[in-house]
Design an enzyme around this catalytic site. Structure first.
Site, PDB file in Angstrom:
ATOM      1  N   LEU A  74       0.820  -1.214   0.000  1.00  0.00           N
ATOM      2  CA  LEU A  74       0.000   0.000   0.000  1.00  0.00           C
ATOM      3  C   LEU A  74       0.855   1.265   0.000  1.00  0.00           C
ATOM      4  CD1 LEU A  74      -2.716  -1.132   2.583  1.00  0.00           C
ATOM      5  CD2 LEU A  74      -2.813  -1.261   0.079  1.00  0.00           C
ATOM      6  N   ASP A  96       3.623   5.162  -7.249  1.00  0.00           N
ATOM      7  CA  ASP A  96       3.299   5.355  -5.838  1.00  0.00           C
ATOM      8  C   ASP A  96       3.324   6.819  -5.442  1.00  0.00           C
ATOM      9  OD1 ASP A  96       3.193   2.616  -5.834  1.00  0.00           O
ATOM     10  OD2 ASP A  96       5.119   2.344  -4.836  1.00  0.00           O
TER      11      ASP A  96
END
Length: 386
Positions: A129, A176
């Protein structure tokens, strides 16, 4: 931001540690990649969104060139470094993420002197994540403001990527950091990793009665090791043999020819990238046209490609995906670099408890470590929060 990421808590923790009040608190979110895996470093397309879990840094500038860093999760206590002695070889552990950003900014001519920094994060580490990018983007946003550097969001994306590549040693693309910096509430970020152009795509899950359920398998991964780098090398080999600058330049029509030129494993790696790029484009079109309830099949097809062609799944991820689909998920896939981390499932809000219970039971029956299961929603990007 997650309710557990309280700016007052971060500021108070800083003050307790350093005996002073911080100059401010900045936060940057983790991300879920809705679709588009390993396409970023192949100059392709990705569709991430920021989640309501974030990393926050409280910072106070101080005289001299000494930096003191502490985190709510580190067991080293306060880490003290001389910024003038920073090099790629002197940074390790969790401090490599904030110090890597500082090193890159200083390399770019941003004058950063001594400082104290307290880090707190609600993004699970090793879950796919982007806990590392959240730290990098929070620190980059903070020093961009504190030093009046005037860097654009796209420039800050590249600062975070360079820190990840050159300091941490992970050969990642810009996915990201772009998600963490460019996101807005209720939207995903459609990113062209070749041009760095992006657009916001509506992802109003709540209005559709849906949510994204994250299943953190607790199988940790590290981008700086083995499998990720090997997949990138396969992609580079495929592009070289096919005579293209990157696999972005291959489309589905070119796959039969590629099959005749590449060894079987490299071809499967290439096929994943080519078909995944198309799935991203299709997902954006479907979201614009029909909304999130219609993208489930694309998510599930993405997982099959990652499992079979790119071979970056694992038994825990496959079980999470299969169980969610069997209990009412509209679509499900692993997310992140692979070899562990998290799966996501697109489910009706009313099914959250049932799907979660089914996944927990399936993991217990298989003898796997119990996963963490939680819902996420599209959240704002990096910013000052106090």
């Amino acid at each position: 931001m997650s309710a557990s990421l309280d700016p007052a808590f971060v500021a108070a923790s800083f003050e307790k540690t350093f005996g002073e009040t911080p100059d401010g608190v900045w936060a940057a979110p983790g991300r879920v990649n809705l679709i588009g895996e390993h396409t970023d470093y192949n100059e392709g397309f990705v569709l991430p969104f920021a989640i309501d879990r974030a990393a926050a840094v409280a910072i106070r500038r101080r005289e001299g060139s000494t930096a003191r860093l502490v985190s709510s999760f580190g067991d080293q206590g306060v880490v003290t470094v001389d910024l003038d002695g920073l090099s790629q070889d002197t940074m390790s552990g969790w401090t490599a993420y904030p110090l890597g950003v500082v090193w890159v900014l200083r390399q770019m001519g941003v004058e950063i002197g001594g400082f104290d920094l307290y880090l707190h994060s609600t993004v699970p580490s090793g879950a796919g994540l982007s806990s590392s990018a959240a730290i990098e983007c929070a620190v980059a946003t903070a020093f961009n403001e504190l030093q009046g550097a005037g860097l654009s969001l796209n420039e800050l994306v590249l600062v975070g990527q360079r820190a990840e590549n050159e300091v941490v040693g992970a050969p990642t693309g810009i996915l990201d950091q772009s998600a963490s910096l460019l996101s807005t509430d209720g939207h995903a970020v459609f990113l062209d990793c070749r041009t760095q152009e992006s657009k916001l795509v509506p992802l109003d899950l709540a209005a559709a009665g849906l949510l994204i359920l994250v299943v953190d398998t607790k199988v940790t991964h590290a981008h700086a090791t083995g499998g990720y780098a090997a997949r990138r090398a396969s992609c580079e080999l495929g592009a070289e043999v096919l005579g293209v600058a990157s696999l972005r330049d291959v489309d589905a029509a070119g796959l039969p020819e590629a099959a005749g030129l590449l060894d079987e494993e490299t071809f499967r790696r290439v096929r994943h990238i080519v078909t995944e790029n198309q799935r991203v484009l299709d997902t954006v079109a479907v979201l614009d046209d029909a909304g999130p309830a219609a993208i489930g099949g694309l998510l599930t097809a993405s997982h099959a490609s990652m499992r079979d062609d790119f071979e970056i799944s694992c038994p825990e991820l496959d079980l999470a995906v299969d169980t969610a689909l069997a209990h009412g998920a509209l679509g499900a896939r692993m997310t992140g670099g692979g070899f562990g981390g998290s799966a996501i499932a697109l489910i009706p809000v009313a099914s959250q408890a049932a799907v979660g219970a089914a996944v927990l039971a399936a993991f217990a029956d298989a003898g796997f470590t119990a996963p963490d299961i939680f819902a996420v929603s599209p959240a704002p990007g990096a910013r000052k929060i106090s």
